[in-house]
Design a protein around this motif. Structure first.
Motif, mmCIF file in Angstrom:
data_model
loop_
_atom_site.group_PDB
_atom_site.id
_atom_site.type_symbol
_atom_site.label_atom_id
_atom_site.label_comp_id
_atom_site.label_asym_id
_atom_site.label_seq_id
_atom_site.Cartn_x
_atom_site.Cartn_y
_atom_site.Cartn_z
ATOM 1 N N LYS A 189 10.010 -2.400 -7.295
ATOM 2 C CA LYS A 189 10.744 -2.844 -5.831
ATOM 3 C C LYS A 189 11.907 -3.122 -6.413
ATOM 4 O O LYS A 189 12.418 -4.160 -7.064
ATOM 5 C CB LYS A 189 9.913 -4.217 -5.731
ATOM 6 N N TYR A 221 15.859 -3.976 -4.581
ATOM 7 C CA TYR A 221 16.915 -4.245 -3.329
ATOM 8 C C TYR A 221 18.268 -3.863 -3.704
ATOM 9 O O TYR A 221 18.824 -4.406 -4.506
ATOM 10 C CB TYR A 221 16.960 -5.716 -2.843
ATOM 11 N N ILE A 255 13.615 -6.116 -8.730
ATOM 12 C CA ILE A 255 12.901 -7.464 -8.591
ATOM 13 C C ILE A 255 11.611 -7.316 -9.255
ATOM 14 O O ILE A 255 11.302 -8.347 -10.007
ATOM 15 C CB ILE A 255 12.569 -7.869 -7.055
ATOM 16 N N GLY A 269 9.424 -12.889 -8.957
ATOM 17 C CA GLY A 269 8.909 -11.762 -8.213
ATOM 18 C C GLY A 269 7.220 -11.698 -7.781
ATOM 19 O O GLY A 269 6.679 -10.998 -7.265
ATOM 20 N N SER A 277 5.879 -13.680 -5.199
ATOM 21 C CA SER A 277 5.650 -13.416 -3.831
ATOM 22 C C SER A 277 6.028 -11.992 -3.228
ATOM 23 O O SER A 277 5.255 -11.642 -2.293
ATOM 24 C CB SER A 277 6.568 -14.512 -3.021
ATOM 25 N N THR A 278 6.802 -11.574 -3.777
ATOM 26 C CA THR A 278 7.296 -10.039 -3.685
ATOM 27 C C THR A 278 6.011 -9.219 -3.903
ATOM 28 O O THR A 278 5.791 -8.284 -3.112
ATOM 29 C CB THR A 278 8.382 -9.402 -4.353
ATOM 30 N N THR A 279 5.578 -9.399 -4.933
ATOM 31 C CA THR A 279 4.334 -8.623 -5.246
ATOM 32 C C THR A 279 2.894 -8.782 -4.368
ATOM 33 O O THR A 279 2.347 -7.676 -3.946
ATOM 34 C CB THR A 279 3.493 -9.207 -6.811
ATOM 35 N N ARG A 326 3.434 -9.626 -1.064
ATOM 36 C CA ARG A 326 3.815 -9.085 -0.037
ATOM 37 C C ARG A 326 3.870 -7.376 -0.032
ATOM 38 O O ARG A 326 3.591 -6.859 1.085
ATOM 39 C CB ARG A 326 5.329 -9.321 0.184
ATOM 40 N N MET A 327 4.042 -6.868 -1.221
ATOM 41 C CA MET A 327 3.745 -5.349 -1.226
ATOM 42 C C MET A 327 2.443 -5.324 -1.003
ATOM 43 O O MET A 327 1.789 -4.271 -0.518
ATOM 44 C CB MET A 327 4.200 -4.934 -2.974
ATOM 45 N N GLU A 342 6.566 -5.643 2.351
ATOM 46 C CA GLU A 342 7.514 -5.244 1.521
ATOM 47 C C GLU A 342 7.474 -3.617 1.287
ATOM 48 O O GLU A 342 6.042 -3.501 0.694
ATOM 49 C CB GLU A 342 7.688 -5.815 0.391
ATOM 50 N N ASP A 396 -0.200 -17.159 -0.218
ATOM 51 C CA ASP A 396 0.981 -17.564 -0.876
ATOM 52 C C ASP A 396 1.349 -18.918 -0.658
ATOM 53 O O ASP A 396 1.744 -19.332 0.184
ATOM 54 C CB ASP A 396 2.140 -16.748 0.180
ATOM 55 N N GLY A 445 10.623 -10.701 -13.007
ATOM 56 C CA GLY A 445 10.141 -9.232 -12.558
ATOM 57 C C GLY A 445 9.189 -8.544 -13.516
ATOM 58 O O GLY A 445 8.868 -7.384 -13.322
#
Length: 364
Positions: free
Chosen positions: A11, A13, A18, A41, A43-45, A47-48, A53, A158, A210
């Motif tokens: 992921k 940006y 990230i 990373g 929360s990004t994980t 959200r994917m 995301e 989350d 990450g």
């Protein structure tokens, strides 16, 4: 129900990665906790998985289906947020039923599902109240109820407990863990609190910058950390880590404040580092003023007491040793507490050492 699989997922940006090539399998009905410091990373994980995301590279599977381009509403996942995300003008009943009404389900079926969820979560007597009339714990239960009634394949959490006080967090993490076991729904839980991770997860995935640093059961991570980062991140208080030099024959580990005979179980790994630096770790419970009966191999270390933390059943003592700028930590008998400024002689249980490569910081 469904398993989840990350296959070399990246992921980005712009030019900033990230998530840096994540490979992770989450089993059907498993409670997986993603843990790590802020910005790692996690929360990004999450959200994917939810579809909030996009994935830059790689594949994400839910069950046997690649979901990279599947709309969030079609992924059959339910998410519980840190902020509860309740509608303030709606009652508890209406908040729980909201997603079902969007699906245009029959009123009788909605009534049944909401009633079942409310009874499961102890909300049956609160169905006519609005969120402002609820405590933080009750609001979080409503958010859980809204997720439960959808009967999803995957639950996503989350940091759902971070807004609660300490006592309520302890209560709610037990309730969430028990609820997940009863429902048997694959769950992914994000937290920066390693105590939550240790007490709730079937397995824990530790993320840092990450990268996935280790995945395993709570005891796997505590007893056999794969690297220095995991060793210091998992466990309260933190593991003591000190840089030591391996003797030319590999038989000893030396430091200005202590010399340790290389434990038998580490001789093969240490042999590859003869004459080099390694990181040696030992947990605070393996440092005592008096040796325990089962401690067959020990080393002594002297240090000056800098901080004393009395916890009731035990005392956590910070002590500074020669050659170090950061204090080490020991757990002591509450009735044999030294004073700040005292010089103490402590014993290290060398059967419980953890040794890591001095360059890569990976476990030998």
């Amino acid at each position: 129900m469904a398993s989840i699989k990350f296959e070399n997922v990246i992921k980005s940006y712009g030019d900033v990665n990230i998530i840096k090539g994540l490979d992770l399998d989450i089993q059907d009905q498993e409670f997986m906790v993603l843990v790590g410091p802020s910005g790692c990373g996690k929360s990004t994980t999450l959200r994917m998985i939810a579809g909030l995301e996009d994935i830059t590279e790689g594949n994400l599977y839910i069950g046997d289906r690649v979901v990279n381009n599947v709309h969030p509403k079609d992924r059959d996942v339910a998410m519980v947020f840190q902020s509860y995300a309740l509608y303030p003008h709606m009652t508890v009943y209406e908040n729980i039923a909201f997603g079902l009404r969007l699906r245009k389900m029959a009123k009788e079926e909605i009534d049944q599902l909401v009633t079942e969820a409310a009874e499961t979560l102890g909300l049956a007597h609160l169905l006519e109240r609005k969120p402002k009339a609820l405590s933080g714990g009750q609001r979080q239960r409503v958010a859980l109820g809204r997720a439960i009634v959808r009967k999803p394949s995957v639950f996503l959490f989350d940091e759902p407990l971070s807004n609660l006080d300490a006592e309520l967090r302890v209560q709610m993490r037990a309730e969430i863990a028990n609820l997940q076991k009863r429902l048997g729904i694959t769950s992914v839980y994000v937290t920066h609190d390693q105590t939550e991770a240790m007490t709730m997860g079937d397995r824990i995935a530790v993320l840092h910058d990450g990268n996935l640093r280790q995945v395993g059961s709570p005891l796997d991570l505590y007893d056999t950390p794969a690297n220095v980062f995991v060793a210091q991140f998992i466990g309260t208080p933190n593991m003591n880590i000190v840089k030591m030099k391996v003797s030319e024959d590999g038989g000893k580990l030396t430091h200005a404040a202590v010399e340790i005979d290389t434990p038998a179980g580490w001789k093969d790994g240490v042999a590859a580092c003869k004459g080099k630096d390694v990181y040696v770790g030992f947990r605070p419970e393996h440092v005592r003023e008096e040796t325990e009966s089962e401690w067959t191999h020990t080393a002594t270390i002297n240090g000056k007491v800098t901080i004393i933390e009395t916890l009731g059943h035990e005392v956590v003592v910070h002590f500074l040793v020669e050659g170090e700028t950061k204090p080490m930590i020991a757990k002591m008998d509450v009735h044999r507490t030294p004073r700040v400024g005292d010089t103490v002689t402590l014993h290290i249980n060398t059967n419980k050492l953890h040794i890591f490569n001095g360059e890569t910081q990976e476990r030998l």
